[in-house]
Design an enzyme around this catalytic site. Structure first.
Site, mmCIF file in Angstrom:
data_model
loop_
_atom_site.group_PDB
_atom_site.id
_atom_site.type_symbol
_atom_site.label_atom_id
_atom_site.label_comp_id
_atom_site.label_asym_id
_atom_site.label_seq_id
_atom_site.Cartn_x
_atom_site.Cartn_y
_atom_site.Cartn_z
ATOM 1 N N HIS A 1 92.459 55.607 36.150
ATOM 2 C CA HIS A 1 91.939 54.659 35.069
ATOM 3 C C HIS A 1 90.467 55.008 34.787
ATOM 4 C CE1 HIS A 1 89.937 52.271 38.408
ATOM 5 N NE2 HIS A 1 88.893 52.342 37.407
ATOM 6 N N HIS B 1 87.124 54.161 31.469
ATOM 7 C CA HIS B 1 86.779 53.229 30.582
ATOM 8 C C HIS B 1 86.222 53.883 29.590
ATOM 9 C CE1 HIS B 1 85.800 50.925 34.482
ATOM 10 N NE2 HIS B 1 86.113 51.835 35.393
HETATM 11 P P1 5GP Z 1 86.679 50.306 38.582
HETATM 12 O O1 5GP Z 1 85.763 49.833 39.397
HETATM 13 O O2 5GP Z 1 87.562 51.244 39.834
HETATM 14 O O3 5GP Z 1 86.518 52.029 38.327
HETATM 15 O O4 5GP Z 1 87.396 49.761 37.578
HETATM 16 C C1 5GP Z 1 88.097 48.256 37.851
HETATM 17 C C2 5GP Z 1 88.203 47.871 36.977
HETATM 18 O O5 5GP Z 1 89.243 46.812 36.780
HETATM 19 C C3 5GP Z 1 86.960 47.142 36.684
HETATM 20 O O6 5GP Z 1 85.553 47.242 35.729
HETATM 21 C C4 5GP Z 1 87.116 45.169 36.673
HETATM 22 O O7 5GP Z 1 86.511 44.877 35.782
HETATM 23 C C5 5GP Z 1 88.791 46.062 36.616
HETATM 24 N N1 5GP Z 1 89.325 45.123 36.361
HETATM 25 C C6 5GP Z 1 90.227 44.483 37.854
HETATM 26 N N2 5GP Z 1 90.815 44.023 38.264
HETATM 27 C C7 5GP Z 1 91.514 43.352 37.062
HETATM 28 C C8 5GP Z 1 92.619 42.433 36.880
HETATM 29 O O8 5GP Z 1 93.033 41.931 37.633
HETATM 30 N N3 5GP Z 1 92.372 42.397 35.194
HETATM 31 C C9 5GP Z 1 91.689 42.953 33.942
HETATM 32 N N4 5GP Z 1 91.967 43.498 32.875
HETATM 33 N N5 5GP Z 1 91.050 43.873 35.087
HETATM 34 C C10 5GP Z 1 90.824 44.284 35.541
#
Ligand code: 5GP
Ligand code: ZN
Length: 137
Positions: free
Chosen positions: A100, A102
């Site tokens: 993903h 951001h």
């Molecule tokens: P990472 O730390 O893996 O780069 O970011 C994962 C992101 O996914 C986090 O910013 C978190 O808030 C978001 N996230 C996790 N679970 C969900 C979800 O069920 N729905 C949405 N919309 N975002 C999520």
């Protein structure tokens, strides 16, 4: 698709999300715990862990979608700029192991700090430089 991946579930509509974009290969939605207003995530529909196993055939289109969605997000929240980021690996803060990007809108004076810098010795810099050049061979 992976059965127990939350982002695959979001794509399939099994977990609700605030969807902002979808096409045949990509899906984008608002982050549930935004760093700033408009914080969004863009994901490929095919399940992969991150940038290193990202399908090559989709790389160019991914960048196009990022540009399109980022432009719309910036306009919608009237941001002054934005950060793009892909956390890769637990040590880098990755908590969802479905690739993903951001998009984090930034506002003048929003108080978010960038990462602190480190002082490395000349020897450490030279050794690291050598190792990276060798890893790239
Ligand atoms: P990472 O730390 O893996 O780069 O970011 C994962 C992101 O996914 C986090 O910013 C978190 O808030 C978001 N996230 C996790 N679970 C969900 C979800 O069920 N729905 C949405 N919309 N975002 C999520
Ligand atoms: Zn997935």
């Amino acid at each position: 698709m992976s059965d127990d991946c939350i982002f695959c579930k979001i794509i399939r509509g099994e977990i609700p999300s605030s969807k902002i974009y979808e096409d045949k290969d990509f899906f984008a939605f608002l982050d549930i715990r935004p760093i700033n207003k408009g914080h969004s995530l863009i994901i490929p529909k095919v399940h992969c862990k991150g940038i290193l196993d990202f399908p090559r055939a989709e790389e160019t289109d991914f960048l196009e979608v990022i540009k399109k969605v980022a432009g719309a997000v910036v306009k919608a929240v009237d941001a002054d700029g934005f950060n793009l980021g892909m956390n890769t690996g637990a040590a880098a803060g990755q908590i969802v192991f479905h690739a993903h990007m951001h998009i984090i809108p930034r506002f003048e004076g929003d108080g978010l700090k960038s990462w602190p810098h480190k002082e490395l010795s000349r020897e450490e810099m030279d050794e690291t430089h050598k190792r990276i050049l060798s890893a790239l061979k």
